[in-house]
Design a protein around this motif. Structure first.
Motif, PDB file in Angstrom:
ATOM      1  N   ARG A  43      55.935  20.559 -68.430  1.00 26.65           N
ATOM      2  CA  ARG A  43      54.544  20.576 -67.988  1.00 26.65           C
ATOM      3  C   ARG A  43      54.149  19.204 -67.445  1.00 26.65           C
ATOM      4  O   ARG A  43      53.897  18.285 -68.217  1.00 26.65           O
ATOM      5  CB  ARG A  43      53.622  20.939 -69.145  1.00 26.65           C
ATOM      6  N   PRO A  44      54.091  19.067 -66.119  1.00 21.61           N
ATOM      7  CA  PRO A  44      53.781  17.768 -65.518  1.00 21.61           C
ATOM      8  C   PRO A  44      52.487  17.136 -66.032  1.00 21.61           C
ATOM      9  O   PRO A  44      52.434  15.921 -66.230  1.00 21.61           O
ATOM     10  CB  PRO A  44      53.662  18.074 -64.020  1.00 21.61           C
ATOM     11  N   LEU A  45      51.452  17.936 -66.266  1.00 24.53           N
ATOM     12  CA  LEU A  45      50.177  17.383 -66.714  1.00 24.53           C
ATOM     13  C   LEU A  45      50.233  16.831 -68.136  1.00 24.53           C
ATOM     14  O   LEU A  45      49.339  16.115 -68.552  1.00 24.53           O
ATOM     15  CB  LEU A  45      49.067  18.443 -66.617  1.00 24.53           C
ATOM     16  N   LEU A  46      51.297  17.177 -68.883  1.00 21.22           N
ATOM     17  CA  LEU A  46      51.376  16.741 -70.282  1.00 21.22           C
ATOM     18  C   LEU A  46      52.416  15.645 -70.511  1.00 21.22           C
ATOM     19  O   LEU A  46      52.671  15.271 -71.651  1.00 21.22           O
ATOM     20  CB  LEU A  46      51.706  17.943 -71.195  1.00 21.22           C
ATOM     21  N   ARG A  47      52.998  15.135 -69.455  1.00 20.46           N
ATOM     22  CA  ARG A  47      54.058  14.141 -69.628  1.00 20.46           C
ATOM     23  C   ARG A  47      53.520  12.760 -69.979  1.00 20.46           C
ATOM     24  O   ARG A  47      54.230  11.943 -70.528  1.00 20.46           O
ATOM     25  CB  ARG A  47      54.922  14.075 -68.362  1.00 20.46           C
ATOM     26  N   GLU A  48      52.287  12.500 -69.602  1.00 19.47           N
ATOM     27  CA  GLU A  48      51.686  11.184 -69.851  1.00 19.47           C
ATOM     28  C   GLU A  48      50.636  11.302 -70.957  1.00 19.47           C
ATOM     29  O   GLU A  48      49.824  12.212 -70.931  1.00 19.47           O
ATOM     30  CB  GLU A  48      51.001  10.657 -68.580  1.00 19.47           C
ATOM     31  N   GLY A  49      50.662  10.376 -71.882  1.00 14.64           N
ATOM     32  CA  GLY A  49      49.605  10.321 -72.886  1.00 14.64           C
ATOM     33  C   GLY A  49      49.764  11.309 -74.022  1.00 14.64           C
ATOM     34  O   GLY A  49      50.779  11.968 -74.179  1.00 14.64           O
ATOM     35  N   ASP A  50      48.722  11.383 -74.829  1.00 19.72           N
ATOM     36  CA  ASP A  50      48.691  12.218 -76.023  1.00 19.72           C
ATOM     37  C   ASP A  50      48.461  13.689 -75.637  1.00 19.72           C
ATOM     38  O   ASP A  50      47.429  14.039 -75.078  1.00 19.72           O
ATOM     39  CB  ASP A  50      47.554  11.708 -76.926  1.00 19.72           C
ATOM     40  N   ARG A  51      49.444  14.517 -75.932  1.00 21.82           N
ATOM     41  CA  ARG A  51      49.431  15.939 -75.566  1.00 21.82           C
ATOM     42  C   ARG A  51      48.143  16.640 -76.024  1.00 21.82           C
ATOM     43  O   ARG A  51      47.499  17.339 -75.259  1.00 21.82           O
ATOM     44  CB  ARG A  51      50.661  16.591 -76.192  1.00 21.82           C
ATOM     45  N   GLU A  52      47.787  16.468 -77.287  1.00 20.99           N
ATOM     46  CA  GLU A  52      46.618  17.169 -77.815  1.00 20.99           C
ATOM     47  C   GLU A  52      45.331  16.678 -77.149  1.00 20.99           C
ATOM     48  O   GLU A  52      44.439  17.469 -76.827  1.00 20.99           O
ATOM     49  CB  GLU A  52      46.533  17.005 -79.340  1.00 20.99           C
ATOM     50  N   LYS A  53      45.247  15.374 -76.886  1.00 16.33           N
ATOM     51  CA  LYS A  53      44.065  14.802 -76.223  1.00 16.33           C
ATOM     52  C   LYS A  53      43.948  15.340 -74.794  1.00 16.33           C
ATOM     53  O   LYS A  53      42.868  15.741 -74.349  1.00 16.33           O
ATOM     54  CB  LYS A  53      44.163  13.266 -76.218  1.00 16.33           C
ATOM     55  N   VAL A  54      45.065  15.371 -74.066  1.00 20.48           N
ATOM     56  CA  VAL A  54      45.067  15.888 -72.692  1.00 20.48           C
ATOM     57  C   VAL A  54      44.641  17.357 -72.690  1.00 20.48           C
ATOM     58  O   VAL A  54      43.809  17.780 -71.881  1.00 20.48           O
ATOM     59  CB  VAL A  54      46.458  15.711 -72.028  1.00 20.48           C
ATOM     60  N   LEU A  55      45.193  18.148 -73.605  1.00 22.19           N
ATOM     61  CA  LEU A  55      44.840  19.567 -73.691  1.00 22.19           C
ATOM     62  C   LEU A  55      43.370  19.763 -74.058  1.00 22.19           C
ATOM     63  O   LEU A  55      42.716  20.658 -73.518  1.00 22.19           O
ATOM     64  CB  LEU A  55      45.751  20.287 -74.688  1.00 22.19           C
ATOM     65  N   ALA A  56      42.849  18.915 -74.959  1.00 19.32           N
ATOM     66  CA  ALA A  56      41.434  19.016 -75.343  1.00 19.32           C
ATOM     67  C   ALA A  56      40.538  18.724 -74.137  1.00 19.32           C
ATOM     68  O   ALA A  56      39.521  19.408 -73.924  1.00 19.32           O
ATOM     69  CB  ALA A  56      41.122  18.055 -76.493  1.00 19.32           C
ATOM     70  N   GLU A  57      40.931  17.732 -73.318  1.00 20.92           N
ATOM     71  CA  GLU A  57      40.160  17.408 -72.114  1.00 20.92           C
ATOM     72  C   GLU A  57      40.224  18.552 -71.103  1.00 20.92           C
ATOM     73  O   GLU A  57      39.213  18.934 -70.508  1.00 20.92           O
ATOM     74  CB  GLU A  57      40.669  16.109 -71.482  1.00 20.92           C
ATOM     75  N   LEU A  58      41.428  19.116 -70.910  1.00 20.38           N
ATOM     76  CA  LEU A  58      41.581  20.259 -69.992  1.00 20.38           C
ATOM     77  C   LEU A  58      40.760  21.453 -70.486  1.00 20.38           C
ATOM     78  O   LEU A  58      40.096  22.130 -69.699  1.00 20.38           O
ATOM     79  CB  LEU A  58      43.054  20.660 -69.867  1.00 20.38           C
ATOM     80  N   ASP A  59      40.803  21.697 -71.795  1.00 25.58           N
ATOM     81  CA  ASP A  59      40.064  22.817 -72.377  1.00 25.58           C
ATOM     82  C   ASP A  59      38.563  22.639 -72.140  1.00 25.58           C
ATOM     83  O   ASP A  59      37.888  23.577 -71.702  1.00 25.58           O
ATOM     84  CB  ASP A  59      40.366  22.921 -73.876  1.00 25.58           C
ATOM     85  N   ALA A  60      38.055  21.446 -72.380  1.00 28.48           N
ATOM     86  CA  ALA A  60      36.620  21.197 -72.199  1.00 28.48           C
ATOM     87  C   ALA A  60      36.209  21.398 -70.741  1.00 28.48           C
ATOM     88  O   ALA A  60      35.158  21.989 -70.451  1.00 28.48           O
ATOM     89  CB  ALA A  60      36.277  19.776 -72.654  1.00 28.48           C
ATOM     90  N   LYS A  61      37.053  20.949 -69.831  1.00 32.63           N
ATOM     91  CA  LYS A  61      36.746  21.042 -68.406  1.00 32.63           C
ATOM     92  C   LYS A  61      36.893  22.480 -67.883  1.00 32.63           C
ATOM     93  O   LYS A  61      36.082  22.942 -67.093  1.00 32.63           O
ATOM     94  CB  LYS A  61      37.680  20.101 -67.635  1.00 32.63           C
ATOM     95  N   ARG A  62      37.921  23.189 -68.345  1.00 30.22           N
ATOM     96  CA  ARG A  62      38.239  24.511 -67.790  1.00 30.22           C
ATOM     97  C   ARG A  62      37.553  25.674 -68.494  1.00 30.22           C
ATOM     98  O   ARG A  62      37.409  26.746 -67.910  1.00 30.22           O
ATOM     99  CB  ARG A  62      39.758  24.721 -67.812  1.00 30.22           C
ATOM    100  N   ARG A  63      37.142  25.498 -69.733  1.00 34.06           N
ATOM    101  CA  ARG A  63      36.546  26.584 -70.523  1.00 34.06           C
ATOM    102  C   ARG A  63      35.410  27.302 -69.782  1.00 34.06           C
ATOM    103  O   ARG A  63      35.400  28.538 -69.728  1.00 34.06           O
ATOM    104  CB  ARG A  63      36.079  26.031 -71.881  1.00 34.06           C
ATOM    105  N   PRO A  64      34.451  26.571 -69.170  1.00 36.30           N
ATOM    106  CA  PRO A  64      33.367  27.280 -68.462  1.00 36.30           C
ATOM    107  C   PRO A  64      33.878  28.153 -67.311  1.00 36.30           C
ATOM    108  O   PRO A  64      33.254  29.162 -66.986  1.00 36.30           O
ATOM    109  CB  PRO A  64      32.486  26.145 -67.927  1.00 36.30           C
ATOM    110  N   VAL A  65      35.005  27.791 -66.727  1.00 31.98           N
ATOM    111  CA  VAL A  65      35.580  28.591 -65.643  1.00 31.98           C
ATOM    112  C   VAL A  65      36.306  29.804 -66.234  1.00 31.98           C
ATOM    113  O   VAL A  65      36.111  30.935 -65.790  1.00 31.98           O
ATOM    114  CB  VAL A  65      36.537  27.745 -64.769  1.00 31.98           C
ATOM    115  N   TYR A  66      37.137  29.577 -67.264  1.00 30.27           N
ATOM    116  CA  TYR A  66      37.851  30.683 -67.902  1.00 30.27           C
ATOM    117  C   TYR A  66      36.883  31.722 -68.466  1.00 30.27           C
ATOM    118  O   TYR A  66      37.188  32.912 -68.511  1.00 30.27           O
ATOM    119  CB  TYR A  66      38.766  30.184 -69.020  1.00 30.27           C
ATOM    120  N   GLU A  67      35.702  31.275 -68.905  1.00 28.21           N
ATOM    121  CA  GLU A  67      34.703  32.197 -69.463  1.00 28.21           C
ATOM    122  C   GLU A  67      34.235  33.227 -68.436  1.00 28.21           C
ATOM    123  O   GLU A  67      33.629  34.230 -68.802  1.00 28.21           O
ATOM    124  CB  GLU A  67      33.499  31.418 -70.014  1.00 28.21           C
ATOM    125  N   GLN A  68      34.542  32.999 -67.146  1.00 26.34           N
ATOM    126  CA  GLN A  68      34.155  33.940 -66.093  1.00 26.34           C
ATOM    127  C   GLN A  68      35.135  35.123 -65.978  1.00 26.34           C
ATOM    128  O   GLN A  68      34.875  36.058 -65.218  1.00 26.34           O
ATOM    129  CB  GLN A  68      34.054  33.212 -64.756  1.00 26.34           C
TER     130      GLN A  68
END
Length: 179
Positions: free
Chosen positions: A126-151
Motif C-alpha cells: 500500500r503506497p499510502l502506508l509506506r511512510e509514517g505511522d500506519r494507524e495515524k495515516v489510516l485515522a487521517e484517511l478515515d476522517a477525510k474520507r468518511r463523509p464521502v463513504y457515507e454517501q
C-alpha cells in the motif's frame, strides 16, 4: 447454487471503503454466494497497465492512477450484474461516485482504524502506508474520507467478525434495499 436474491439484482454491486476493510476478500465470497462474477478494479488496472496497482501509483503518481481507475470502473459498471471491489480512493472521485450512484448499488465496508491497521500490516503493498505511522495515516484517511463513504447506498460494519458474517450482512441489506 445462486441465492434467491440474485435474480433481483439488475446492476453491479460495488464495495467501497478504506484499504483493509475487506473489499476484495468479502467481494469474492459475496460473488460466490450470489453466483455472480467478481472483479477487483485494482487487478483490472494492473492488467491494463502491465504493472501492479501499487507500481502504477508509484511510477505515474496518484492523479494518473485515479484517471486510469475512473476509466476502468466506468467500463466495469457498464457490464452485467457482478460484484466489484474498488480501490480505497475510487469512490472519492466525484465523477466515479456519481456514476456508481446511478448505475450500481454501493456498499461501504466500514471498519475501525485499529482493524484496518492490523489487516494492512500483513503485506507492504500500500503506497499510502509506506511512510509514517500506519494507524495515524489510516485515522487521517478515515476522517477525510468518511463523509464521502457515507454517501454509499448501504453501510456494513466490517470489524473482527468472520468474512462470512459480513457477506450475510450485505445480503440482508441488499434484500432490504432491493425490495
Amino acid at each position: 447454487m445462486a441465492h434467491s436474491l440474485t435474480r433481483r439484482i439488475d446492476r453491479p454491486i460495488v464495495l467501497v471503503g478504506l484499504m483493509g476493510a475487506g473489499k476484495s476478500t468479502v467481494g469474492r465470497r459475496l460473488a460466490k454466494r450470489l453466483g455472480l462474477p467478481f472483479v477487483d478494479s485494482d487487478h483490472e488496472i494492473a492488467r491494463a497497465a502491465g504493472l501492479s496497482a501499487a507500481e502504477v501509483f508509484e511510477k505515474f503518481g496518484e492523479k494518473e492512477f485515479r484517471d486510469g481507475e475512473r476509466r476502468v470502473v466506468a467500463r466495469l459498471v457498464d457490464e452485467e450484474p457482478r460484484v466489484i471491489a474498488t480501490g480505497g480512493g475510487a469512490f472519492l472521485d466525484e465523477g466515479t461516485r456519481k456514476l456508481l450512484d446511478e448505475k450500481t448499488v454501493t456498499v461501504w465496508l466500514d471498519a475501525p482504524v485499529e482493524v484496518l491497521a492490523e489487516r494492512t500490516g500483513r503485506r507492504d503493498t500500500r503506497p499510502l502506508l509506506r511512510e509514517g505511522d500506519r494507524e495515524k495515516v489510516l485515522a487521517e484517511l478515515d476522517a477525510k474520507r468518511r463523509p464521502v463513504y457515507e454517501q454509499a447506498h448501504l453501510r456494513i460494519v466490517s470489524n473482527e467478525q468472520a468474512h462470512g458474517v459480513v457477506v450475510e450482512s450485505i445480503i440482508s441489506a441488499l434484500e432490504d434495499h432491493l425490495s
